[in-house]
Design a protein around this motif. Structure first.
Motif, PDB file in Angstrom:
ATOM      1  N   ALA A  44       0.830  -1.240   0.100  1.00  0.00           N
ATOM      2  CA  ALA A  44      -0.061   0.031  -0.124  1.00  0.00           C
ATOM      3  C   ALA A  44       0.879   1.235   0.141  1.00  0.00           C
ATOM      4  N   PHE A  45       0.390   2.117  -0.864  1.00  0.00           N
ATOM      5  CA  PHE A  45       1.062   3.472  -0.707  1.00  0.00           C
ATOM      6  C   PHE A  45       0.108   4.769  -0.327  1.00  0.00           C
ATOM      7  N   PRO A  46       0.448   5.425   0.664  1.00  0.00           N
ATOM      8  CA  PRO A  46       1.706   5.456   1.513  1.00  0.00           C
ATOM      9  C   PRO A  46       1.798   4.132   2.295  1.00  0.00           C
ATOM     10  N   ASP A  47       2.920   3.621   2.796  1.00  0.00           N
ATOM     11  CA  ASP A  47       3.406   2.775   3.606  1.00  0.00           C
ATOM     12  C   ASP A  47       3.218   3.318   4.763  1.00  0.00           C
ATOM     13  N   ARG A  48       2.182   3.230   5.482  1.00  0.00           N
ATOM     14  CA  ARG A  48       2.354   3.863   6.859  1.00  0.00           C
ATOM     15  C   ARG A  48       2.985   3.469   7.973  1.00  0.00           C
ATOM     16  N   GLN A  49       3.803   2.257   7.771  1.00  0.00           N
ATOM     17  CA  GLN A  49       4.491   1.630   8.748  1.00  0.00           C
ATOM     18  C   GLN A  49       5.892   1.976   8.626  1.00  0.00           C
ATOM     19  N   TYR A  59       0.507  13.566   9.313  1.00  0.00           N
ATOM     20  CA  TYR A  59      -0.209  14.606   8.625  1.00  0.00           C
ATOM     21  C   TYR A  59      -1.808  14.179   8.400  1.00  0.00           C
ATOM     22  N   LEU A  60      -1.895  12.880   7.736  1.00  0.00           N
ATOM     23  CA  LEU A  60      -3.055  12.754   7.263  1.00  0.00           C
ATOM     24  C   LEU A  60      -4.199  12.406   8.346  1.00  0.00           C
ATOM     25  N   ARG A  61      -3.736  12.218   9.466  1.00  0.00           N
ATOM     26  CA  ARG A  61      -4.594  12.151  10.834  1.00  0.00           C
ATOM     27  C   ARG A  61      -4.673  13.452  11.412  1.00  0.00           C
ATOM     28  N   LEU A  74       7.491  13.667   0.068  1.00  0.00           N
ATOM     29  CA  LEU A  74       7.545  12.386   1.042  1.00  0.00           C
ATOM     30  C   LEU A  74       6.657  11.172   0.589  1.00  0.00           C
ATOM     31  N   PHE A  75       5.505  11.676  -0.320  1.00  0.00           N
ATOM     32  CA  PHE A  75       4.760  10.505  -0.903  1.00  0.00           C
ATOM     33  C   PHE A  75       5.525  10.011  -1.977  1.00  0.00           C
ATOM     34  N   SER A  76       6.389  10.597  -2.743  1.00  0.00           N
ATOM     35  CA  SER A  76       7.260  10.317  -3.825  1.00  0.00           C
ATOM     36  C   SER A  76       8.427   9.323  -3.147  1.00  0.00           C
ATOM     37  N   ASP A  78       8.450   7.884  -0.179  1.00  0.00           N
ATOM     38  CA  ASP A  78       7.887   6.545   0.301  1.00  0.00           C
ATOM     39  C   ASP A  78       7.864   5.634  -0.976  1.00  0.00           C
ATOM     40  N   ARG A  79       7.725   5.852  -2.297  1.00  0.00           N
ATOM     41  CA  ARG A  79       7.564   5.188  -3.367  1.00  0.00           C
ATOM     42  C   ARG A  79       8.932   4.682  -3.477  1.00  0.00           C
ATOM     43  N   PHE A  80       9.959   5.620  -3.741  1.00  0.00           N
ATOM     44  CA  PHE A  80      11.237   5.191  -4.129  1.00  0.00           C
ATOM     45  C   PHE A  80      11.813   4.259  -3.185  1.00  0.00           C
ATOM     46  N   ASP A  99      -1.532  -1.095  -3.934  1.00  0.00           N
ATOM     47  CA  ASP A  99      -2.898  -0.086  -3.601  1.00  0.00           C
ATOM     48  C   ASP A  99      -2.277   1.384  -3.550  1.00  0.00           C
ATOM     49  N   ARG A 100      -2.668   1.787  -4.836  1.00  0.00           N
ATOM     50  CA  ARG A 100      -2.310   3.466  -5.010  1.00  0.00           C
ATOM     51  C   ARG A 100      -0.621   3.259  -5.621  1.00  0.00           C
ATOM     52  N   TYR A 101      -0.522   4.410  -6.201  1.00  0.00           N
ATOM     53  CA  TYR A 101       0.958   4.753  -6.588  1.00  0.00           C
ATOM     54  C   TYR A 101       1.086   6.006  -7.001  1.00  0.00           C
ATOM     55  N   SER A 104      -1.929   8.686  -7.834  1.00  0.00           N
ATOM     56  CA  SER A 104      -2.722   9.363  -6.944  1.00  0.00           C
ATOM     57  C   SER A 104      -1.514  10.385  -6.312  1.00  0.00           C
ATOM     58  N   GLY A 105      -0.271  10.342  -6.273  1.00  0.00           N
ATOM     59  CA  GLY A 105       0.600  11.429  -5.983  1.00  0.00           C
ATOM     60  C   GLY A 105       0.168  12.507  -6.891  1.00  0.00           C
ATOM     61  N   VAL A 106       0.246  12.319  -8.145  1.00  0.00           N
ATOM     62  CA  VAL A 106       0.194  13.617  -8.927  1.00  0.00           C
ATOM     63  C   VAL A 106      -1.382  14.227  -8.978  1.00  0.00           C
ATOM     64  N   SER A 107      -2.328  13.260  -8.988  1.00  0.00           N
ATOM     65  CA  SER A 107      -3.666  13.767  -8.634  1.00  0.00           C
ATOM     66  C   SER A 107      -3.976  14.499  -7.689  1.00  0.00           C
ATOM     67  N   TYR A 108      -3.548  14.147  -6.560  1.00  0.00           N
ATOM     68  CA  TYR A 108      -3.727  15.079  -5.147  1.00  0.00           C
ATOM     69  C   TYR A 108      -3.164  16.065  -5.398  1.00  0.00           C
ATOM     70  N   SER A 109      -1.809  16.158  -5.654  1.00  0.00           N
ATOM     71  CA  SER A 109      -1.081  17.373  -5.658  1.00  0.00           C
ATOM     72  C   SER A 109      -1.757  18.181  -6.457  1.00  0.00           C
ATOM     73  N   ARG A 152      -7.497  13.956   6.636  1.00  0.00           N
ATOM     74  CA  ARG A 152      -7.409  15.193   5.868  1.00  0.00           C
ATOM     75  C   ARG A 152      -7.755  15.335   4.529  1.00  0.00           C
ATOM     76  N   LEU A 153      -7.422  14.366   3.450  1.00  0.00           N
ATOM     77  CA  LEU A 153      -7.797  14.864   2.046  1.00  0.00           C
ATOM     78  C   LEU A 153      -9.045  14.156   1.742  1.00  0.00           C
ATOM     79  N   GLU A 154      -9.857  13.723   2.984  1.00  0.00           N
ATOM     80  CA  GLU A 154     -11.135  12.783   2.486  1.00  0.00           C
ATOM     81  C   GLU A 154     -12.329  13.976   2.323  1.00  0.00           C
TER      82      GLU A 154
HETATM   83  P1  TMP Z   1      -5.036   5.690   1.347  1.00  0.00           P
HETATM   84  O1  TMP Z   1      -6.507   6.090   2.131  1.00  0.00           O
HETATM   85  O2  TMP Z   1      -5.294   4.914   0.268  1.00  0.00           O
HETATM   86  O3  TMP Z   1      -4.220   4.940   2.770  1.00  0.00           O
HETATM   87  O4  TMP Z   1      -4.258   6.925   1.086  1.00  0.00           O
HETATM   88  C1  TMP Z   1      -4.035   8.120   1.880  1.00  0.00           C
HETATM   89  C2  TMP Z   1      -4.410   9.419   1.474  1.00  0.00           C
HETATM   90  O5  TMP Z   1      -3.295  10.152   0.817  1.00  0.00           O
HETATM   91  C3  TMP Z   1      -5.755   9.352   0.438  1.00  0.00           C
HETATM   92  O6  TMP Z   1      -6.401  10.573   0.551  1.00  0.00           O
HETATM   93  C4  TMP Z   1      -4.817   9.810  -1.178  1.00  0.00           C
HETATM   94  C5  TMP Z   1      -3.542  10.476  -0.477  1.00  0.00           C
HETATM   95  N1  TMP Z   1      -2.355  10.365  -1.409  1.00  0.00           N
HETATM   96  C6  TMP Z   1      -1.603  11.601  -1.700  1.00  0.00           C
HETATM   97  O7  TMP Z   1      -2.335  12.449  -1.801  1.00  0.00           O
HETATM   98  N2  TMP Z   1      -0.527  11.180  -2.539  1.00  0.00           N
HETATM   99  C7  TMP Z   1      -0.026  10.014  -2.714  1.00  0.00           C
HETATM  100  O8  TMP Z   1       1.028  10.084  -3.453  1.00  0.00           O
HETATM  101  C8  TMP Z   1      -0.641   8.897  -2.093  1.00  0.00           C
HETATM  102  C9  TMP Z   1      -0.130   7.664  -2.528  1.00  0.00           C
HETATM  103  C10 TMP Z   1      -1.914   8.946  -1.500  1.00  0.00           C
END
Ligand code: TMP
Ligand code: MG
Length: 210
Positions: A44-49, A59-61, A74-76, A78-80, A99-101, A104-109, A152-154
């Motif tokens: 899963a990305f982000p890998d919260r562990q 940040y998300l919480r 940081l999201f990038s 995390d993938r690298f 689960d995401r890659y 998501s990084g590009v779209s959310y930003s 936060r992003l929901e």
């Molecule tokens: P999740 O709900 O799949 O764990 O993802 C956490 C949140 O992070 C979700 O709102 C999407 C967002 N996200 C980014 O903004 N950038 C990213 O690169 C990724 C992987 C997720």
């Protein structure tokens, strides 16, 4: 005498909006691959562990605040940090299901208004997915699955923006749409059919543009 080359693993990415069923189906696919006799791992990305993912998680919480550019990096990052693991697994014949890659990084930003050219380069150099399973859910079905969570992003506003942006990243060469409105079993079947059609004859590529 040359030994027979084992088939490489595949890099399979699930993308789509929240509430589209990605996480459920990514898990199901891994189980199904293993039951069919191959090896597979779920990432899963982000890998919260991980240490980097933990910062993203905080940040998300809403525990910490962060500059949006720093968050994007940081999201990038995390993938690298998983690049080596992905390449090793694939070389050993293990499928890697994400689960995401970076999409998501590009779209959310982009949805948050970060500069387009900058946002699109920070994931260049990652392993290129063999397939992006693009989960498409209708707003009615997503709404029926319950409201967004508390992260936060929901928010409906950001999700609507992401929903408009993500399809513009689509590359028909390796993106496949999945009708995510179906029952979990129907979606699982559709996903596994696409999985079975994967072509592993060429080496894993490097992502050059997004
Ligand atoms: P999740 O709900 O799949 O764990 O993802 C956490 C949140 O992070 C979700 O709102 C999407 C967002 N996200 C980014 O903004 N950038 C990213 O690169 C990724 C992987 C997720
Ligand atoms: Mg979420």
């Amino acid at each position: 005498m040359a030994t027979e080359q084992e088939e490489r693993g595949a890099l399979i990415v699930f993308e789509g909006l929240d509430r589209s069923g990605k996480s459920t189906q990514a898990k199901r696919l891994v189980e199904k691959i293993i039951n069919s006799g191959r090896m597979a791992v779920l990432q899963a990305f982000p890998d919260r562990q991980s240490p980097v993912g933990e910062m993203i998680d905080r940040y998300l919480r809403g525990e910490i605040d962060m500059d949006e550019h720093a968050l994007h990096l940081l999201f990038s990052a995390d993938r690298f940090l998983k690049k080596k693991m992905i390449k090793q697994h694939i070389a050993q014949g293990v499928d890697v299901v994400c689960d995401r890659y970076c999409y998501s990084g590009v779209s959310y930003s982009l949805a948050k208004g970060l500069p387009e050219e900058w946002v699109r380069v920070t994931d260049q150099g990652l392993p290129k997915p063999d397939i992006v399973l693009f989960f498409q859910v209708s707003p009615e079905v997503a709404a029926a699955r319950g409201g967004f969570g508390n992260e936060r992003l929901e928010t409906a506003e950001l999700q609507a923006k992401v929903g408009k942006i993500m399809p513009t990243l689509r590359d028909d060469a390796f993106w496949k749409s999945v009708n995510a409105d179906g029952t979990p079993d129907a979606v699982e079947k559709e996903v596994f059919q696409l999985y079975k059609e994967l072509d592993r004859s060429q080496p894993l590529e490097v992502l050059e543009k997004i």
